[in-house]
Design a protein around this motif. Structure first.
Motif, PDB file in Angstrom:
ATOM      1  N   PHE A  51      23.108  14.672   2.623  1.00 41.20           N
ATOM      2  CA  PHE A  51      23.523  13.484   1.884  1.00 41.20           C
ATOM      3  C   PHE A  51      22.385  12.940   1.027  1.00 41.20           C
ATOM      4  O   PHE A  51      22.575  12.630  -0.158  1.00 41.20           O
ATOM      5  CB  PHE A  51      24.016  12.405   2.851  1.00 41.20           C
ATOM      6  N   ILE A  52      21.196  12.846   1.612  1.00 42.43           N
ATOM      7  CA  ILE A  52      20.065  12.318   0.852  1.00 42.43           C
ATOM      8  C   ILE A  52      19.720  13.233  -0.311  1.00 42.43           C
ATOM      9  O   ILE A  52      19.513  12.778  -1.446  1.00 42.43           O
ATOM     10  CB  ILE A  52      18.845  12.140   1.783  1.00 42.43           C
ATOM     11  N   GLY A  53      19.681  14.539  -0.059  1.00 41.77           N
ATOM     12  CA  GLY A  53      19.332  15.474  -1.122  1.00 41.77           C
ATOM     13  C   GLY A  53      20.325  15.465  -2.255  1.00 41.77           C
ATOM     14  O   GLY A  53      19.948  15.384  -3.441  1.00 41.77           O
ATOM     15  N   ARG A  54      21.624  15.537  -1.924  1.00 35.28           N
ATOM     16  CA  ARG A  54      22.645  15.534  -2.976  1.00 35.28           C
ATOM     17  C   ARG A  54      22.680  14.190  -3.703  1.00 35.28           C
ATOM     18  O   ARG A  54      22.951  14.125  -4.902  1.00 35.28           O
ATOM     19  CB  ARG A  54      24.023  15.842  -2.385  1.00 35.28           C
ATOM     20  N   SER A  55      22.409  13.114  -2.970  1.00 30.38           N
ATOM     21  CA  SER A  55      22.403  11.789  -3.590  1.00 30.38           C
ATOM     22  C   SER A  55      21.287  11.681  -4.625  1.00 30.38           C
ATOM     23  O   SER A  55      21.477  11.090  -5.700  1.00 30.38           O
ATOM     24  CB  SER A  55      22.224  10.705  -2.520  1.00 30.38           C
ATOM     25  N   ILE A  56      20.130  12.247  -4.322  1.00 27.01           N
ATOM     26  CA  ILE A  56      19.026  12.212  -5.280  1.00 27.01           C
ATOM     27  C   ILE A  56      19.396  12.987  -6.536  1.00 27.01           C
ATOM     28  O   ILE A  56      19.130  12.542  -7.665  1.00 27.01           O
ATOM     29  CB  ILE A  56      17.748  12.773  -4.633  1.00 27.01           C
ATOM     30  N   VAL A  57      20.011  14.154  -6.349  1.00 21.04           N
ATOM     31  CA  VAL A  57      20.422  14.956  -7.505  1.00 21.04           C
ATOM     32  C   VAL A  57      21.382  14.158  -8.393  1.00 21.04           C
ATOM     33  O   VAL A  57      21.230  14.102  -9.623  1.00 21.04           O
ATOM     34  CB  VAL A  57      21.088  16.271  -7.042  1.00 21.04           C
ATOM     35  N   LEU A  58      22.385  13.536  -7.777  1.00 22.77           N
ATOM     36  CA  LEU A  58      23.368  12.782  -8.554  1.00 22.77           C
ATOM     37  C   LEU A  58      22.732  11.558  -9.198  1.00 22.77           C
ATOM     38  O   LEU A  58      23.028  11.239 -10.361  1.00 22.77           O
ATOM     39  CB  LEU A  58      24.528  12.358  -7.653  1.00 22.77           C
ATOM     40  N   ALA A  59      21.869  10.863  -8.469  1.00 26.85           N
ATOM     41  CA  ALA A  59      21.221   9.671  -9.014  1.00 26.85           C
ATOM     42  C   ALA A  59      20.381  10.016 -10.234  1.00 26.85           C
ATOM     43  O   ALA A  59      20.389   9.286 -11.235  1.00 26.85           O
ATOM     44  CB  ALA A  59      20.367   9.001  -7.939  1.00 26.85           C
ATOM     45  N   VAL A  60      19.655  11.118 -10.170  1.00 26.19           N
ATOM     46  CA  VAL A  60      18.841  11.534 -11.314  1.00 26.19           C
ATOM     47  C   VAL A  60      19.727  11.828 -12.523  1.00 26.19           C
ATOM     48  O   VAL A  60      19.413  11.439 -13.658  1.00 26.19           O
ATOM     49  CB  VAL A  60      17.979  12.761 -10.951  1.00 26.19           C
ATOM     50  N   ALA A  61      20.846  12.499 -12.291  1.00 29.82           N
ATOM     51  CA  ALA A  61      21.764  12.804 -13.392  1.00 29.82           C
ATOM     52  C   ALA A  61      22.320  11.531 -14.019  1.00 29.82           C
ATOM     53  O   ALA A  61      22.376  11.391 -15.252  1.00 29.82           O
ATOM     54  CB  ALA A  61      22.899  13.690 -12.886  1.00 29.82           C
ATOM     55  N   ILE A  62      22.734  10.578 -13.185  1.00 28.32           N
ATOM     56  CA  ILE A  62      23.288   9.327 -13.698  1.00 28.32           C
ATOM     57  C   ILE A  62      22.227   8.526 -14.441  1.00 28.32           C
ATOM     58  O   ILE A  62      22.459   8.018 -15.547  1.00 28.32           O
ATOM     59  CB  ILE A  62      23.889   8.491 -12.547  1.00 28.32           C
TER      60      ILE A  62
END
Length: 223
Positions: A51-62
Motif C-alpha cells: 500500500f505504501i509503495g503503490r501510494s507513493i507511485v500514485l502520489a508522484v504521478a498526481i
C-alpha cells in the motif's frame, strides 16, 4: 478546478486500481511472495508495504500532473488561487490512496490474476457508472424520476454519498466552498449528510479494504 474535475474523477480511480490490483496476487502466482515471506517480513508487512509503495507511485504521478497544470495556470490566467489549488491537490492524492487501498485489499483476497483484473474492472465500472444507476433506480422507485422540490429521501442520498467519488465531492466542498460552483449533488438538512461526511466515508473506504484484505491474506495458505 473546472477543467480538472472530470479527468480526476475518472482517471485517478483507474490509476489507483490499475497499479494495485495485481500487487499481491501477482506475486503469489509467480512464487516471489515466498521469498518475501522468507525474509523477516510478516504478511502484514507485505500488505501495508504494498500500500505504501503503490501510494507513493500514485502520489508522484498526481503531483507531477498537478504541477504541470499549476504552471499552465500561472502562465495563462490573470490570478491563481494557490491555497485552493493546494487543498484540491491534497484531496486528489487522498482520493487516489482510497482506490489503491481498495485494489490492494481486493488483490489480497483472490487467487488468480485474471480474477483480480476482472474484479478491478468490475469495481471501476461499479463506482463510475453502476452506483449512479442504482441510486437513480432507488429514487425512481421511491419518489419518481423527477425528485420533489424537497429533494430525494435522505436514505437515497446516503446511498449516493457512500460512493467514494461522491464522498470526494462532499469532502472537497467542506474545505473548498468554491467547489460547489462546479459540482451538483443532492443536498439534505440531515446532520449526517453534510459536507464533512465525505471524510469518514473516504477513510472507511481506505481502512476497511486494507483491513479485510490483510485478515484474509493472513489466513491464506501460500503454495
Amino acid at each position: 478546478m473546472n477543467s480538472m474535475g472530470q479527468p480526476m474523477a475518472f482517471f485517478v480511480p483507474l490509476l489507483g486500481l490499475g497499479i494495485a490490483y495485481n500487487s499481491i496476487v501477482g506475486e503469489r502466482e509467480s512464487g516471489s511472495i515466498k521469498l518475501a515471506l522468507g525474509l523477516p517480513n510478516s504478511r502484514r508487512d507485505i500488505v501495508f508495504g504494498k500500500f505504501i509503495g503503490r501510494s507513493i507511485v500514485l502520489a508522484v504521478a498526481i503531483l507531477t500532473a498537478f504541477l504541470v497544470v499549476a504552471v499552465i495556470a500561472l502562465l495563462t490566467y490573470e490570478s491563481f488561487a494557490a491555497v485552493e489549488f493546494v487543498l484540491y491537490t491534497v484531496m486528489t492524492v487522498f482520493y487516489g490512496l482510497v482506490y489503491v487501498a481498495i485494489g490492494i485489499g481486493f488483490s489480497s483476497t483472490v487467487n488468480s490474476q485474471p480474477t483480480a483484473l476482472a474484479g478491478a474492472t468490475g469495481l471501476y465500472v461499479l463506482f463510475q457508472l453502476g452506483w449512479d444507476a442504482v441510486t437513480a433506480v432507488l429514487q425512481t422507485v421511491t419518489v419518481g424520476w423527477v425528485p420533489p422540490e424537497s429533494g430525494p429521501p435522505d436514505w437515497v442520498i446516503l446511498v449516493y454519498v457512500l460512493n467514494p467519488t461522491a464522498a470526494m465531492e462532499y469532502a472537497t466542498q467542506a474545505i473548498i466552498p468554491e467547489f460547489d460552483a462546479i459540482t451538483a449533488y443532492p443536498a439534505s438538512d440531515a446532520f449526517y449528510l453534510q459536507e464533512w461526511v465525505g471524510f469518514p466515508i473516504l477513510a472507511a473506504w481506505l481502512l476497511l479494504p486494507l483491513g479485510f484484505g490483510y485478515r484474509t491474506f493472513a489466513r491464506m495458505e501460500i503454495r
